[in-house]
Scaffold this motif. Structure first.
Motif, PDB file in Angstrom:
ATOM      1  N   ASP A 115     -41.526 -13.223   9.692  1.00  0.00           N
ATOM      2  CA  ASP A 115     -41.819 -11.859  10.129  1.00  0.00           C
ATOM      3  C   ASP A 115     -40.830 -10.837   9.575  1.00  0.00           C
ATOM      4  O   ASP A 115     -41.185  -9.676   9.351  1.00  0.00           O
ATOM      5  N   SER A 116     -39.591 -11.263   9.357  1.00  0.00           N
ATOM      6  CA  SER A 116     -38.529 -10.353   8.919  1.00  0.00           C
ATOM      7  C   SER A 116     -38.350 -10.337   7.400  1.00  0.00           C
ATOM      8  O   SER A 116     -37.453  -9.661   6.892  1.00  0.00           O
ATOM      9  N   ARG A 117     -39.190 -11.053   6.701  1.00  0.00           N
ATOM     10  CA  ARG A 117     -38.987 -11.250   5.266  1.00  0.00           C
ATOM     11  C   ARG A 117     -38.905  -9.935   4.499  1.00  0.00           C
ATOM     12  O   ARG A 117     -37.984  -9.725   3.694  1.00  0.00           O
ATOM     13  N   ASP A 118     -39.837  -9.029   4.723  1.00  0.00           N
ATOM     14  CA  ASP A 118     -39.823  -7.766   3.979  1.00  0.00           C
ATOM     15  C   ASP A 118     -38.558  -6.966   4.267  1.00  0.00           C
ATOM     16  O   ASP A 118     -37.927  -6.414   3.348  1.00  0.00           O
ATOM     17  N   ALA A 119     -38.171  -6.901   5.545  1.00  0.00           N
ATOM     18  CA  ALA A 119     -36.971  -6.137   5.914  1.00  0.00           C
ATOM     19  C   ALA A 119     -35.712  -6.760   5.315  1.00  0.00           C
ATOM     20  O   ALA A 119     -34.826  -6.048   4.820  1.00  0.00           O
ATOM     21  N   ILE A 120     -35.629  -8.084   5.348  1.00  0.00           N
ATOM     22  CA  ILE A 120     -34.444  -8.765   4.813  1.00  0.00           C
ATOM     23  C   ILE A 120     -34.349  -8.565   3.305  1.00  0.00           C
ATOM     24  O   ILE A 120     -33.279  -8.232   2.775  1.00  0.00           O
ATOM     25  N   LEU A 121     -35.454  -8.736   2.605  1.00  0.00           N
ATOM     26  CA  LEU A 121     -35.417  -8.595   1.147  1.00  0.00           C
ATOM     27  C   LEU A 121     -35.156  -7.152   0.727  1.00  0.00           C
ATOM     28  O   LEU A 121     -34.433  -6.903  -0.252  1.00  0.00           O
ATOM     29  N   MET A 122     -35.725  -6.195   1.432  1.00  0.00           N
ATOM     30  CA  MET A 122     -35.468  -4.799   1.097  1.00  0.00           C
ATOM     31  C   MET A 122     -33.998  -4.452   1.320  1.00  0.00           C
ATOM     32  O   MET A 122     -33.363  -3.803   0.478  1.00  0.00           O
ATOM     33  N   THR A 123     -33.447  -4.922   2.433  1.00  0.00           N
ATOM     34  CA  THR A 123     -32.030  -4.675   2.712  1.00  0.00           C
ATOM     35  C   THR A 123     -31.151  -5.325   1.650  1.00  0.00           C
ATOM     36  O   THR A 123     -30.175  -4.731   1.174  1.00  0.00           O
ATOM     37  N   TRP A 124     -31.506  -6.546   1.267  1.00  0.00           N
ATOM     38  CA  TRP A 124     -30.737  -7.254   0.243  1.00  0.00           C
ATOM     39  C   TRP A 124     -30.724  -6.476  -1.076  1.00  0.00           C
ATOM     40  O   TRP A 124     -29.667  -6.277  -1.686  1.00  0.00           O
ATOM     41  N   LEU A 174     -27.972 -16.510   9.742  1.00  0.00           N
ATOM     42  CA  LEU A 174     -27.939 -17.175  11.046  1.00  0.00           C
ATOM     43  C   LEU A 174     -26.580 -17.811  11.330  1.00  0.00           C
ATOM     44  O   LEU A 174     -26.230 -18.045  12.490  1.00  0.00           O
ATOM     45  N   SER A 175     -25.832 -18.087  10.283  1.00  0.00           N
ATOM     46  CA  SER A 175     -24.542 -18.768  10.460  1.00  0.00           C
ATOM     47  C   SER A 175     -23.432 -17.834  10.936  1.00  0.00           C
ATOM     48  O   SER A 175     -22.385 -18.291  11.404  1.00  0.00           O
ATOM     49  N   GLN A 176     -23.658 -16.525  10.812  1.00  0.00           N
ATOM     50  CA  GLN A 176     -22.610 -15.562  11.117  1.00  0.00           C
ATOM     51  C   GLN A 176     -22.936 -14.773  12.392  1.00  0.00           C
ATOM     52  O   GLN A 176     -24.103 -14.504  12.678  1.00  0.00           O
ATOM     53  N   SER A 177     -21.909 -14.422  13.121  1.00  0.00           N
ATOM     54  CA  SER A 177     -22.096 -13.568  14.298  1.00  0.00           C
ATOM     55  C   SER A 177     -22.237 -12.118  13.845  1.00  0.00           C
ATOM     56  O   SER A 177     -21.966 -11.780  12.697  1.00  0.00           O
ATOM     57  N   GLY A 178     -22.656 -11.268  14.744  1.00  0.00           N
ATOM     58  CA  GLY A 178     -22.813  -9.855  14.401  1.00  0.00           C
ATOM     59  C   GLY A 178     -24.193  -9.548  13.861  1.00  0.00           C
ATOM     60  O   GLY A 178     -25.088 -10.395  13.845  1.00  0.00           O
ATOM     61  N   GLU A 179     -24.375  -8.327  13.401  1.00  0.00           N
ATOM     62  CA  GLU A 179     -25.670  -7.861  12.914  1.00  0.00           C
ATOM     63  C   GLU A 179     -25.965  -8.460  11.542  1.00  0.00           C
ATOM     64  O   GLU A 179     -25.093  -8.513  10.670  1.00  0.00           O
ATOM     65  N   TRP A 180     -27.219  -8.880  11.340  1.00  0.00           N
ATOM     66  CA  TRP A 180     -27.546  -9.518  10.068  1.00  0.00           C
ATOM     67  C   TRP A 180     -27.444  -8.536   8.902  1.00  0.00           C
ATOM     68  O   TRP A 180     -27.122  -8.926   7.770  1.00  0.00           O
ATOM     69  N   GLU A 181     -27.674  -7.250   9.169  1.00  0.00           N
ATOM     70  CA  GLU A 181     -27.538  -6.262   8.099  1.00  0.00           C
ATOM     71  C   GLU A 181     -26.107  -6.203   7.576  1.00  0.00           C
ATOM     72  O   GLU A 181     -25.881  -6.033   6.367  1.00  0.00           O
TER      73      GLU A 181
END
Length: 341
Positions: free
Chosen positions: A322-331, A185-192
């Motif tokens: 809601d985004s937890r699974d997507a964020i952790l998988m991407t990580w 959230l602290s950075q601009s641009g796409e979170w991915e």
């Protein structure tokens, strides 16, 4: 002498005088089901132990404690959903509790009118416990003061900290997941893209517990780390060569919380415990230990900077849940150097 100590003494005397087997003695002195409570907690012992000890003394309820990482315990609750063993989940970022919401029964604490409304969920799914800003820490012998000021200092390809960042696995640690979302959230641009940059900076070196973050920064195996305000301040007060930074590009004040397990075997005792965690006495104890209380009638320690003086991000708990699974998988993909499918 505590109630538990008295029981142990009585048990020892019974064994000496009667020669009863230990199994028979345990049956004789074990409390009835109406006086039991099972608490799963991700808190450190220094946090949960005095609270549970005082709860036992005041209520006569015998508490069994099971410890582990937030997500480890939530996964266990999910496996036990058809036949719950626990009554309360005590600890964990509330976005993690929200993500596993089907495991809990909504409950509005009898102390709710004394809790700051900003920390109360609309659905009463969890009871807030304390507000916990995310901070950066560094080893004062290895990193000059003023060199680390913001999240973006960790992300540059030529960063001095690449491969020397202490960060706990967000699939295990709830606070680490909160930290990861705060960074996004602290950075601009796409979170991915931000995850990809941060994974490169961590360089495969994530840790298996949040406590290990402080250990690695203290012993110099990591230059910097990401942790909770309370954890950092306690270690600093103990004399460690650590300093903390509130990121200039934003931190979060996400509460940790407690929740009533759906189908809890001892539901009334669980509700009493949830009320106790936000009682004035417990919240006052937490305020004296570098945690920020959620009650409006308990003051935050004067040692902590006021909320208004920090760069605080608008942390969307629903999105983080809601985004937890997507964020952790991407990580995990990025940390392993793989491209997303």
């Amino acid at each position: 002498m505590s109630r538990t100590s008295k029981i142990l003494v009585a048990l020892a005397l019974a064994l000496l005088l009667t020669g009863c087997s230990s199994a028979a003695a345990e049956v004789s002195y074990a409390p009835p089901e109406s006086e039991r409570l099972t608490v799963y907690t991700s808190h450190k012992e220094e946090v949960y132990s005095p609270i549970i000890r005082e709860f036992e003394e005041r209520t006569g309820i015998w508490v069994e404690v099971v410890t582990g990482g937030t997500n480890e315990l939530l996964d266990r609750l999910e496996r036990e959903a058809d036949s719950p063993a626990a009554d309360v989940m005590f600890g964990g970022g509330v976005e993690s509790l929200e993500h596993y919401g089907e495991l809990f029964t909504p409950y509005l604490s009898s102390e709710a009118e004394n809790i700051d409304p900003q920390y109360l969920p609309d659905d009463c799914l969890w009871t807030p416990f304390s507000a916990l800003p995310i901070v950066l820490i560094y080893n004062t012998k290895l990193v000059p003061a003023g060199q680390l000021t913001r999240w973006s200092d960790l992300l540059a390809p030529s960063s001095l900290y690449t491969g020397r960042i202490a960060f706990a696995d967000p699939e295990i640690s709830g606070s680490s997941y909160t930290a990861l979302v705060t960074l996004l959230l602290s950075q601009s641009g796409e979170w991915e893209d931000t995850i990809r940059a941060f994974a490169a900076a961590v360089d495969g070196g994530q840790l298996d517990s949040s406590g290990a973050v402080l250990d690695c920064v203290e012993d110099g195996s990591a230059l910097v780390g990401i942790t909770l305000e309370e954890s950092a301040l306690k270690r600093i007060a103990a004399g460690s060569d650590i300093a903390l930074v509130y990121p200039a590009d934003g931190t979060s004040f996400v509460p940790d919380g407690s929740a009533l397990v759906r189908g809890a075997p001892h539901e009334d005792n669980a509700k009493a415990f949830l009320d106790f965690t936000v009682s004035r006495d417990v919240q006052g104890l937490m305020a004296s230990q570098y945690r920020r209380p959620v009650r409006t009638d308990v003051e935050t320690s004067a040692e902590l900077p006021e909320h208004e003086t920090l760069a605080v991000l608008d942390y969307d708990v629903d999105w983080a849940s809601d985004s937890r699974d997507a964020i952790l998988m991407t990580w995990q993909f990025c940390l392993g150097g793989e491209e997303m499918p």
